[in-house]
Design an enzyme around this catalytic site. Structure first.
Site, PDB file in Angstrom:
ATOM      1  N   PRO A  11       0.788  -1.219   0.000  1.00  0.00           N
ATOM      2  CA  PRO A  11       0.000   0.000   0.000  1.00  0.00           C
ATOM      3  C   PRO A  11       0.829   1.283   0.000  1.00  0.00           C
ATOM      4  O   PRO A  11       1.878   1.355   0.632  1.00  0.00           O
ATOM      5  CB  PRO A  11      -0.813  -0.090   1.304  1.00  0.00           C
ATOM      6  CG  PRO A  11      -0.074  -1.064   2.143  1.00  0.00           C
ATOM      7  CD  PRO A  11       0.541  -2.046   1.184  1.00  0.00           C
ATOM      8  N   ASN A  12       0.320   2.237  -0.755  1.00  0.00           N
ATOM      9  CA  ASN A  12       0.877   3.591  -0.887  1.00  0.00           C
ATOM     10  C   ASN A  12       2.159   3.653  -1.709  1.00  0.00           C
ATOM     11  O   ASN A  12       2.651   4.740  -2.008  1.00  0.00           O
ATOM     12  CB  ASN A  12       1.105   4.246   0.494  1.00  0.00           C
ATOM     13  CG  ASN A  12      -0.186   4.359   1.279  1.00  0.00           C
ATOM     14  OD1 ASN A  12      -1.153   4.904   0.767  1.00  0.00           O
ATOM     15  ND2 ASN A  12      -0.233   3.825   2.488  1.00  0.00           N
ATOM     16  N   ARG A  19       4.892  10.833  -2.948  1.00  0.00           N
ATOM     17  CA  ARG A  19       4.613  10.647  -1.533  1.00  0.00           C
ATOM     18  C   ARG A  19       5.831  10.999  -0.679  1.00  0.00           C
ATOM     19  O   ARG A  19       6.893  10.390  -0.866  1.00  0.00           O
ATOM     20  CB  ARG A  19       4.290   9.157  -1.358  1.00  0.00           C
ATOM     21  CG  ARG A  19       4.212   8.690   0.044  1.00  0.00           C
ATOM     22  CD  ARG A  19       4.256   7.169   0.117  1.00  0.00           C
ATOM     23  NE  ARG A  19       3.961   6.752   1.457  1.00  0.00           N
ATOM     24  CZ  ARG A  19       4.208   5.551   1.927  1.00  0.00           C
ATOM     25  NH1 ARG A  19       4.736   4.620   1.150  1.00  0.00           N
ATOM     26  NH2 ARG A  19       3.911   5.258   3.167  1.00  0.00           N
ATOM     27  N   TYR A  24      10.930   9.131   0.891  1.00  0.00           N
ATOM     28  CA  TYR A  24      10.893   8.054  -0.099  1.00  0.00           C
ATOM     29  C   TYR A  24      11.507   8.402  -1.457  1.00  0.00           C
ATOM     30  O   TYR A  24      11.506   7.576  -2.360  1.00  0.00           O
ATOM     31  CB  TYR A  24       9.444   7.581  -0.286  1.00  0.00           C
ATOM     32  CG  TYR A  24       8.833   7.023   0.984  1.00  0.00           C
ATOM     33  CD1 TYR A  24       9.306   5.830   1.535  1.00  0.00           C
ATOM     34  CD2 TYR A  24       7.801   7.681   1.644  1.00  0.00           C
ATOM     35  CE1 TYR A  24       8.766   5.316   2.701  1.00  0.00           C
ATOM     36  CE2 TYR A  24       7.249   7.170   2.817  1.00  0.00           C
ATOM     37  CZ  TYR A  24       7.741   5.987   3.335  1.00  0.00           C
ATOM     38  OH  TYR A  24       7.205   5.471   4.491  1.00  0.00           O
ATOM     39  N   ASN A  73       8.140  -5.427  -0.526  1.00  0.00           N
ATOM     40  CA  ASN A  73       7.995  -4.267   0.357  1.00  0.00           C
ATOM     41  C   ASN A  73       6.500  -4.148   0.603  1.00  0.00           C
ATOM     42  O   ASN A  73       5.755  -3.645  -0.242  1.00  0.00           O
ATOM     43  CB  ASN A  73       8.541  -2.994  -0.294  1.00  0.00           C
ATOM     44  CG  ASN A  73       8.416  -1.792   0.629  1.00  0.00           C
ATOM     45  OD1 ASN A  73       7.765  -1.849   1.666  1.00  0.00           O
ATOM     46  ND2 ASN A  73       9.038  -0.691   0.245  1.00  0.00           N
ATOM     47  N   ALA A  76       2.965  -0.583   4.968  1.00  0.00           N
ATOM     48  CA  ALA A  76       2.492  -0.654   6.349  1.00  0.00           C
ATOM     49  C   ALA A  76       1.963  -2.036   6.736  1.00  0.00           C
ATOM     50  O   ALA A  76       1.924  -2.364   7.933  1.00  0.00           O
ATOM     51  CB  ALA A  76       1.420   0.409   6.583  1.00  0.00           C
ATOM     52  N   GLU A  97      12.887  -9.092   2.144  1.00  0.00           N
ATOM     53  CA  GLU A  97      12.066  -7.937   2.540  1.00  0.00           C
ATOM     54  C   GLU A  97      12.867  -6.657   2.316  1.00  0.00           C
ATOM     55  O   GLU A  97      14.044  -6.596   2.685  1.00  0.00           O
ATOM     56  CB  GLU A  97      11.714  -8.096   4.020  1.00  0.00           C
ATOM     57  CG  GLU A  97      10.906  -6.956   4.600  1.00  0.00           C
ATOM     58  CD  GLU A  97      10.597  -7.186   6.095  1.00  0.00           C
ATOM     59  OE1 GLU A  97      10.823  -8.306   6.604  1.00  0.00           O
ATOM     60  OE2 GLU A  97      10.137  -6.231   6.744  1.00  0.00           O
ATOM     61  N   HIS A  99      12.741  -2.315   2.624  1.00  0.00           N
ATOM     62  CA  HIS A  99      12.116  -1.039   2.968  1.00  0.00           C
ATOM     63  C   HIS A  99      13.011   0.084   2.475  1.00  0.00           C
ATOM     64  O   HIS A  99      14.236   0.048   2.690  1.00  0.00           O
ATOM     65  CB  HIS A  99      11.883  -0.910   4.474  1.00  0.00           C
ATOM     66  CG  HIS A  99      10.943  -1.960   4.969  1.00  0.00           C
ATOM     67  ND1 HIS A  99       9.598  -1.914   4.719  1.00  0.00           N
ATOM     68  CD2 HIS A  99      11.183  -3.126   5.611  1.00  0.00           C
ATOM     69  CE1 HIS A  99       9.029  -3.009   5.215  1.00  0.00           C
ATOM     70  NE2 HIS A  99       9.979  -3.767   5.758  1.00  0.00           N
ATOM     71  N   ARG A 106      12.781   5.405  12.562  1.00  0.00           N
ATOM     72  CA  ARG A 106      11.478   6.083  12.526  1.00  0.00           C
ATOM     73  C   ARG A 106      10.620   5.651  13.723  1.00  0.00           C
ATOM     74  O   ARG A 106      11.141   5.149  14.712  1.00  0.00           O
ATOM     75  CB  ARG A 106      10.811   5.790  11.181  1.00  0.00           C
ATOM     76  CG  ARG A 106      11.676   6.273   9.991  1.00  0.00           C
ATOM     77  CD  ARG A 106      11.015   5.985   8.668  1.00  0.00           C
ATOM     78  NE  ARG A 106       9.769   6.735   8.522  1.00  0.00           N
ATOM     79  CZ  ARG A 106       8.856   6.478   7.579  1.00  0.00           C
ATOM     80  NH1 ARG A 106       9.071   5.492   6.705  1.00  0.00           N
ATOM     81  NH2 ARG A 106       7.765   7.199   7.509  1.00  0.00           N
TER      82      ARG A 106
HETATM   83  C1  DQA Z   1       8.103   1.344   3.980  1.00  0.00           C
HETATM   84  C2  DQA Z   1       8.150   1.580   5.507  1.00  0.00           C
HETATM   85  C3  DQA Z   1       6.790   1.348   6.122  1.00  0.00           C
HETATM   86  O1  DQA Z   1       6.840   1.576   7.523  1.00  0.00           O
HETATM   87  C4  DQA Z   1       5.774   2.296   5.533  1.00  0.00           C
HETATM   88  O2  DQA Z   1       4.494   2.024   6.047  1.00  0.00           O
HETATM   89  C5  DQA Z   1       5.767   2.255   4.039  1.00  0.00           C
HETATM   90  C6  DQA Z   1       7.047   2.192   3.326  1.00  0.00           C
HETATM   91  C7  DQA Z   1       9.445   1.682   3.314  1.00  0.00           C
HETATM   92  O3  DQA Z   1       9.648   1.235   2.190  1.00  0.00           O
HETATM   93  O4  DQA Z   1      10.267   2.415   3.875  1.00  0.00           O
HETATM   94  O5  DQA Z   1       4.711   2.357   3.400  1.00  0.00           O
HETATM   95  O6  DQA Z   1       7.837  -0.022   3.755  1.00  0.00           O
END
Ligand code: DQA
Length: 144
Positions: A11-12, A19, A24, A73, A76, A97, A99, A106
Protein backbone atom coordinates in the site's frame (compact mmCIF):
# COMPACT_ATOMS: atom_id res chain seq x y z
CA UNK A 1 15.54 -21.36 -18.28
CA UNK A 2 15.33 -17.66 -17.55
CA UNK A 3 15.01 -16.84 -13.85
CA UNK A 4 11.92 -15.05 -12.72
CA UNK A 5 11.75 -12.69 -9.79
CA UNK A 6 8.54 -11.23 -8.45
CA UNK A 7 8.70 -7.73 -6.99
CA UNK A 8 5.75 -6.93 -4.76
CA UNK A 9 4.96 -3.46 -3.48
CA UNK A 10 2.18 -2.93 -0.98
CA UNK A 11 0.00 0.00 0.00
CA UNK A 12 0.88 3.59 -0.89
CA UNK A 13 3.94 2.54 -2.85
CA UNK A 14 2.08 3.41 -6.06
CA UNK A 15 2.64 7.00 -4.90
CA UNK A 16 6.45 6.75 -4.90
CA UNK A 17 7.82 9.98 -6.35
CA UNK A 18 4.88 12.01 -5.06
CA UNK A 19 4.61 10.65 -1.53
CA UNK A 20 6.75 12.26 1.20
CA UNK A 21 9.74 12.72 -1.14
CA UNK A 22 12.01 13.65 1.78
CA UNK A 23 11.57 10.07 3.05
CA UNK A 24 10.89 8.05 -0.10
CA UNK A 25 12.63 10.06 -2.84
CA UNK A 26 11.25 11.72 -5.94
CA UNK A 27 11.34 8.83 -8.34
CA UNK A 28 8.39 6.70 -9.34
CA UNK A 29 8.84 2.94 -8.99
CA UNK A 30 7.98 2.26 -12.61
CA UNK A 31 10.68 4.71 -13.68
CA UNK A 32 13.20 3.03 -11.35
CA UNK A 33 12.21 -0.40 -12.66
CA UNK A 34 12.91 0.67 -16.24
CA UNK A 35 16.44 1.69 -15.28
CA UNK A 36 17.28 -1.58 -13.52
CA UNK A 37 15.75 -3.96 -16.07
CA UNK A 38 18.77 -3.68 -18.42
CA UNK A 39 21.05 -4.57 -15.49
CA UNK A 40 19.39 -7.99 -15.29
CA UNK A 41 19.05 -9.25 -18.87
CA UNK A 42 19.03 -12.82 -17.60
CA UNK A 43 16.07 -12.29 -15.26
CA UNK A 44 12.42 -11.77 -15.97
CA UNK A 45 11.28 -9.17 -13.45
CA UNK A 46 7.57 -9.36 -12.67
CA UNK A 47 6.14 -6.40 -10.83
CA UNK A 48 2.93 -6.19 -8.83
CA UNK A 49 1.64 -3.38 -6.65
CA UNK A 50 -1.60 -3.26 -4.73
CA UNK A 51 -3.15 -1.29 -1.93
CA UNK A 52 -5.25 -4.33 -0.99
CA UNK A 53 -3.95 -6.99 1.35
CA UNK A 54 -6.02 -9.76 -0.28
CA UNK A 55 -4.64 -8.96 -3.71
CA UNK A 56 -1.09 -9.18 -2.37
CA UNK A 57 -1.94 -12.58 -0.86
CA UNK A 58 -3.47 -13.77 -4.14
CA UNK A 59 -0.37 -12.75 -6.11
CA UNK A 60 1.95 -14.54 -3.67
CA UNK A 61 -0.21 -17.67 -3.98
CA UNK A 62 -0.39 -17.39 -7.77
CA UNK A 63 3.33 -16.95 -8.48
CA UNK A 64 5.07 -17.97 -5.26
CA UNK A 65 5.54 -21.60 -6.34
CA UNK A 66 6.87 -20.71 -9.80
CA UNK A 67 9.21 -17.76 -9.45
CA UNK A 68 12.81 -18.06 -8.26
CA UNK A 69 12.46 -15.33 -5.67
CA UNK A 70 10.24 -12.64 -4.23
CA UNK A 71 11.29 -9.11 -3.31
CA UNK A 72 8.62 -7.71 -1.04
CA UNK A 73 8.00 -4.27 0.36
CA UNK A 74 4.63 -4.68 2.02
CA UNK A 75 4.52 -1.05 3.18
CA UNK A 76 2.49 -0.65 6.35
CA UNK A 77 1.15 -4.24 6.08
CA UNK A 78 4.67 -5.23 7.14
CA UNK A 79 3.79 -4.13 10.64
CA UNK A 80 0.29 -5.61 10.77
CA UNK A 81 -0.17 -8.64 8.55
CA UNK A 82 0.09 -12.15 9.92
CA UNK A 83 -1.67 -13.24 6.72
CA UNK A 84 1.18 -12.00 4.51
CA UNK A 85 3.69 -13.70 6.79
CA UNK A 86 1.74 -16.96 6.46
CA UNK A 87 1.63 -16.58 2.68
CA UNK A 88 5.42 -16.19 2.50
CA UNK A 89 5.76 -19.33 4.62
CA UNK A 90 3.34 -21.21 2.39
CA UNK A 91 5.09 -20.71 -0.94
CA UNK A 92 8.37 -22.20 -2.09
CA UNK A 93 10.12 -19.09 -3.44
CA UNK A 94 12.62 -17.45 -1.07
CA UNK A 95 11.79 -13.85 -0.23
CA UNK A 96 13.78 -10.76 0.66
CA UNK A 97 12.07 -7.94 2.54
CA UNK A 98 12.90 -4.41 1.44
CA UNK A 99 12.12 -1.04 2.97
CA UNK A 100 13.11 2.16 1.25
CA UNK A 101 13.40 4.15 4.46
CA UNK A 102 15.33 3.13 7.56
CA UNK A 103 12.34 1.92 9.53
CA UNK A 104 14.50 1.59 12.66
CA UNK A 105 15.21 5.31 12.66
CA UNK A 106 11.48 6.08 12.53
CA UNK A 107 8.42 5.57 14.75
CA UNK A 108 8.57 2.52 17.01
CA UNK A 109 5.50 0.96 15.31
CA UNK A 110 7.71 0.53 12.23
CA UNK A 111 10.36 -1.43 14.13
CA UNK A 112 8.48 -4.71 14.11
CA UNK A 113 7.89 -6.73 10.97
CA UNK A 114 5.73 -9.85 10.78
CA UNK A 115 7.48 -10.71 7.51
CA UNK A 116 11.16 -10.63 8.47
CA UNK A 117 11.20 -14.07 10.10
CA UNK A 118 9.75 -15.57 6.90
CA UNK A 119 12.36 -13.94 4.67
CA UNK A 120 15.96 -14.88 3.92
CA UNK A 121 16.94 -11.36 4.88
CA UNK A 122 15.95 -7.76 5.12
CA UNK A 123 17.30 -4.61 3.47
CA UNK A 124 16.22 -1.31 5.00
CA UNK A 125 17.13 2.32 4.54
CA UNK A 126 19.08 2.09 1.29
CA UNK A 127 16.41 3.74 -0.84
CA UNK A 128 15.34 2.12 -4.09
CA UNK A 129 18.79 0.52 -4.36
CA UNK A 130 17.53 -2.02 -1.83
CA UNK A 131 15.40 -3.65 -4.53
CA UNK A 132 18.38 -4.04 -6.83
CA UNK A 133 20.48 -5.58 -4.07
CA UNK A 134 17.67 -7.98 -3.18
CA UNK A 135 17.38 -9.11 -6.82
CA UNK A 136 21.14 -9.67 -6.96
CA UNK A 137 21.00 -11.83 -3.84
CA UNK A 138 18.07 -13.90 -5.16
CA UNK A 139 19.90 -14.47 -8.44
CA UNK A 140 22.92 -15.81 -6.57
CA UNK A 141 20.97 -18.06 -4.28
CA UNK A 142 20.25 -21.58 -5.54
CA UNK A 143 17.64 -22.30 -2.89
CA UNK A 144 13.99 -22.27 -3.88
C1 DQA B 1 8.10 1.34 3.98
C2 DQA B 1 8.15 1.58 5.51
C3 DQA B 1 6.79 1.35 6.12
O1 DQA B 1 6.84 1.58 7.52
C4 DQA B 1 5.77 2.30 5.53
O2 DQA B 1 4.49 2.02 6.05
C5 DQA B 1 5.77 2.26 4.04
C6 DQA B 1 7.05 2.19 3.33
C7 DQA B 1 9.45 1.68 3.31
O3 DQA B 1 9.65 1.23 2.19
O4 DQA B 1 10.27 2.42 3.87
O5 DQA B 1 4.71 2.36 3.40
O6 DQA B 1 7.84 -0.02 3.76
Amino acid sequence: MMKQILIINGPNLNLLGKREPAIYGSRSFVDYLKTIEPLFPEVQLRYFQSNHEGELLDKIHELGFDVDGIVINAGAFTHTSIALADALSAVSAPAVEVHISNVHARESFRHHSYLSAKCKGVIVGLGLTGYELAIRYLMMSDER
